[in-house]
Design a protein around this motif. Sequence first.
Motif, PDB file in Angstrom:
ATOM      1  N   LYS A  38       0.829  -1.248   0.168  1.00  0.00           N
ATOM      2  CA  LYS A  38      -0.132   0.056   0.019  1.00  0.00           C
ATOM      3  C   LYS A  38       0.801   1.042   0.097  1.00  0.00           C
ATOM      4  O   LYS A  38       0.629   2.305  -0.740  1.00  0.00           O
ATOM      5  N   ILE A  39       2.124   1.329   0.818  1.00  0.00           N
ATOM      6  CA  ILE A  39       2.847   2.512   0.783  1.00  0.00           C
ATOM      7  C   ILE A  39       3.603   2.490  -0.449  1.00  0.00           C
ATOM      8  O   ILE A  39       3.714   3.653  -0.999  1.00  0.00           O
ATOM      9  N   ILE A  40       4.103   1.652  -0.937  1.00  0.00           N
ATOM     10  CA  ILE A  40       4.686   1.600  -2.507  1.00  0.00           C
ATOM     11  C   ILE A  40       3.710   2.177  -3.435  1.00  0.00           C
ATOM     12  O   ILE A  40       4.174   2.857  -4.337  1.00  0.00           O
ATOM     13  N   ARG A  41       2.354   1.734  -3.367  1.00  0.00           N
ATOM     14  CA  ARG A  41       1.598   2.238  -4.544  1.00  0.00           C
ATOM     15  C   ARG A  41       1.126   3.664  -4.545  1.00  0.00           C
ATOM     16  O   ARG A  41       1.308   4.381  -5.346  1.00  0.00           O
ATOM     17  N   GLN A  42       1.217   4.165  -3.060  1.00  0.00           N
ATOM     18  CA  GLN A  42       0.960   5.540  -2.902  1.00  0.00           C
ATOM     19  C   GLN A  42       2.402   6.274  -3.272  1.00  0.00           C
ATOM     20  O   GLN A  42       2.130   7.679  -3.907  1.00  0.00           O
TER      21      GLN A  42
END
Length: 123
Positions: A51-55
């Motif tokens: 989720k952090i990488i996508r953001q």
Amino acid sequence: MLRASGVQWDLRKMDRYECYDEFDWEVQWQKEGDSLARYLVRIGETMESIKIIRQALEGIPGGQPYENLETRRFDKEGDPEWNDFEYRFISKRTSPTFELPKQELYVRVEAPKGELGIFLIGD
């Protein structure tokens, strides 16, 4: 083990280092304290990392086009100008050198299996 035993502790939330506070993510934890709880915490951390990488990817601005000088060099193999010393090492860079001030420094970061502490002495 700490987060699998009911403690909601994560340095990225507590110390707010780097840019983790700019992303929407939750500390993964379980209260049972057994092997299954540790496994579930690790799986949850993996999902939160995705989720952090996508953001982070959504926040990367568009870049400028660049010219790959190495490819250009191979295309002009017969050109004597490109066989000059400067062009052969155009993409090679020297390692940075720096001096540590005379002090002691302790830094802690969140690592895959818990907190990692680094202690440096500059003398």
